[in-house]
Design a protein around this motif. Structure first.
Motif, PDB file in Angstrom:
ATOM      1  N   LEU A 247       0.834  -1.196   0.000  1.00  0.00           N
ATOM      2  CA  LEU A 247       0.000   0.000   0.000  1.00  0.00           C
ATOM      3  C   LEU A 247       0.865   1.242   0.000  1.00  0.00           C
ATOM      4  O   LEU A 247       2.063   1.190   0.289  1.00  0.00           O
TER       5      LEU A 247
ATOM      6  N   ARG B 239       0.351   5.546   1.313  1.00  0.00           N
ATOM      7  CA  ARG B 239      -0.472   6.600   1.902  1.00  0.00           C
ATOM      8  C   ARG B 239       0.168   7.935   1.572  1.00  0.00           C
ATOM      9  O   ARG B 239       1.375   8.104   1.763  1.00  0.00           O
TER      10      ARG B 239
ATOM     11  N   ASP C 256      -9.823   6.130   0.347  1.00  0.00           N
ATOM     12  CA  ASP C 256      -9.029   4.922   0.088  1.00  0.00           C
ATOM     13  C   ASP C 256      -9.526   4.203  -1.149  1.00  0.00           C
ATOM     14  O   ASP C 256     -10.717   4.165  -1.452  1.00  0.00           O
TER      15      ASP C 256
ATOM     16  N   PRO D 177      -9.088   0.539  -2.576  1.00  0.00           N
ATOM     17  CA  PRO D 177      -8.575  -0.783  -2.225  1.00  0.00           C
ATOM     18  C   PRO D 177      -8.388  -1.742  -3.379  1.00  0.00           C
ATOM     19  O   PRO D 177      -7.783  -2.801  -3.211  1.00  0.00           O
TER      20      PRO D 177
ATOM     21  N   ALA E 222      -4.249   0.455  -2.174  1.00  0.00           N
ATOM     22  CA  ALA E 222      -3.595  -0.852  -2.206  1.00  0.00           C
ATOM     23  C   ALA E 222      -2.742  -0.973  -3.456  1.00  0.00           C
ATOM     24  O   ALA E 222      -3.099  -0.467  -4.521  1.00  0.00           O
TER      25      ALA E 222
ATOM     26  N   PRO F 229      -9.369  -6.694   0.324  1.00  0.00           N
ATOM     27  CA  PRO F 229      -9.547  -5.992   1.596  1.00  0.00           C
ATOM     28  C   PRO F 229     -10.974  -5.513   1.828  1.00  0.00           C
ATOM     29  O   PRO F 229     -11.297  -5.117   2.950  1.00  0.00           O
TER      30      PRO F 229
ATOM     31  N   HIS G 102      -3.913  -8.114   3.669  1.00  0.00           N
ATOM     32  CA  HIS G 102      -5.250  -7.706   4.133  1.00  0.00           C
ATOM     33  C   HIS G 102      -5.182  -6.944   5.452  1.00  0.00           C
ATOM     34  O   HIS G 102      -5.713  -5.827   5.568  1.00  0.00           O
TER      35      HIS G 102
ATOM     36  N   TYR H 188      -3.423  -3.466   5.330  1.00  0.00           N
ATOM     37  CA  TYR H 188      -4.249  -2.444   4.675  1.00  0.00           C
ATOM     38  C   TYR H 188      -5.279  -1.894   5.650  1.00  0.00           C
ATOM     39  O   TYR H 188      -5.443  -0.668   5.778  1.00  0.00           O
ATOM     40  N   HIS H 189      -5.975  -2.771   6.343  1.00  0.00           N
ATOM     41  CA  HIS H 189      -6.969  -2.310   7.312  1.00  0.00           C
ATOM     42  C   HIS H 189      -6.315  -1.534   8.447  1.00  0.00           C
ATOM     43  O   HIS H 189      -6.873  -0.526   8.919  1.00  0.00           O
TER      44      HIS H 189
END
Length: 288
Positions: free
Chosen positions: A12, A14, A27, A29, A73, A82, A143, A146-147
């Motif tokens: 990922l 940001r 976001d 995903p 992602a 995700p 997964h 990412y969360h």
């Protein structure tokens, strides 16, 4: 001081605000196309690309410039999704003992759980079940991070402003296929979803609808999409955390044969820049 951007290679990225921060987190995903080395599927690249929300993170690339945080992602959703819960998993895909309870939903029944069984109707993604340890690796390495990154961005923004508005962005096929609840139906330009009013202040979805319709787009609310795991898990309207799912019709910006940007890409990008600037002002007015 500006927050530091984040990059987890293959997982990922940001991008943090480069303007005065506002309580907006976006976001994407499903826009990732970094294919993991252990992704031993049996389908073609063209088939895989039908599951990718191609360029959606680029379409929303202006988020940091309006003061928001953008998360995307890098891994493909066909590898691990995700936007599904970890337990939304098909037991038929697992070779070996699985250490956790399973709670398959209708998405898994249709072949589209957290680990996909089908890439298209009648087209299996794999020719054999996957070892349990490989599925666990996908959850633990892709997964969950990412969360965690999204939860951190939402929590940090909420702590700074006292409220946070989260926009979860996707793209959709122009016509529902046999794996979808709207099979055979032409879709609108944009679908906005809040799980039938459960994940955000009605004023948030109302503002997005108003801006998009003023820009000339055909907008549907909660049809055919209601909102999935990311808006469910990261929202708490009573606690000032508002999540809204947005789906863009791919016919607006994408060549369906080559998956390249079409001539409509520039116009859609400019209109989404307008939407983001408006939502930045709108969310800023609700801070504090």
């Amino acid at each position: 001081m500006r927050d530091a951007d984040l990059l987890v290679p293959g997982v990922l990225y940001r991008r943090d605000p480069v303007a005065d921060p506002v309580p907006l987190v976006v976001d994407s995903p499903h826009s990732g196309v970094d294919w993991p080395a252990d992704f031993e599927h049996r389908v073609t690249l063209a088939e895989l690309m039908t599951s990718v929300d191609a360029y959606v993170d680029e379409l929303f690339g202006a988020v940091p410039a309006v003061g928001g945080t953008l998360l995307a992602a890098l891994f493909p959703r066909a590898y691990v999704d995700p936007n599904r819960a970890e337990d939304d998993l098909d037991a038929r895909l697992i070779d070996g003992d699985w250490p956790h309870p399973l709670n398959p939903t209708r998405k898994t029944a249709a072949g589209m759980g957290v680990i996909r069984r089908l890439i298209l109707e009648g087209r299996p993604l794999y020719d054999r079940p996957l070892p349990a340890e490989r599925i666990l690796h996908r959850l633990e390495t892709f997964h969950r991070p990412y969360h965690s990154a999204l939860a951190e961005a939402v929590a940090r923004t909420h702590a700074r402003h006292g409220v946070v508005f989260h926009l979860n962005v996707h793209s959709m096929k122009p016509v529902g296929n046999a794996m979808n609840v709207d099979a055979g139906r032409a879709r609108p330009d944009v679908v906005l979803s809040d799980r039938e009013g459960a994940t955000c202040d009605p004023a948030f979805i109302g503002r997005a609808v108003e801006v998009l319709r003023d820009l000339g787009y055909r907008v549907s609310v909660n049809d055919p999409y209601k909102g999935a795991e990311l808006v469910r898990r990261h929202s708490d309207p009573a606690g000032g955390r508002h999540s809204l799912q947005l789906e863009l019709n791919r016919a607006l910006y994408l060549d369906p044969q080559t998956f390249d940007r079409s001539t409509g890409f520039a116009r859609l990008k400019a209109d989404l820049d307008t939407l983001l600037a408006d939502l930045a002002d709108w969310t800023a007015a609700r801070a504090g």
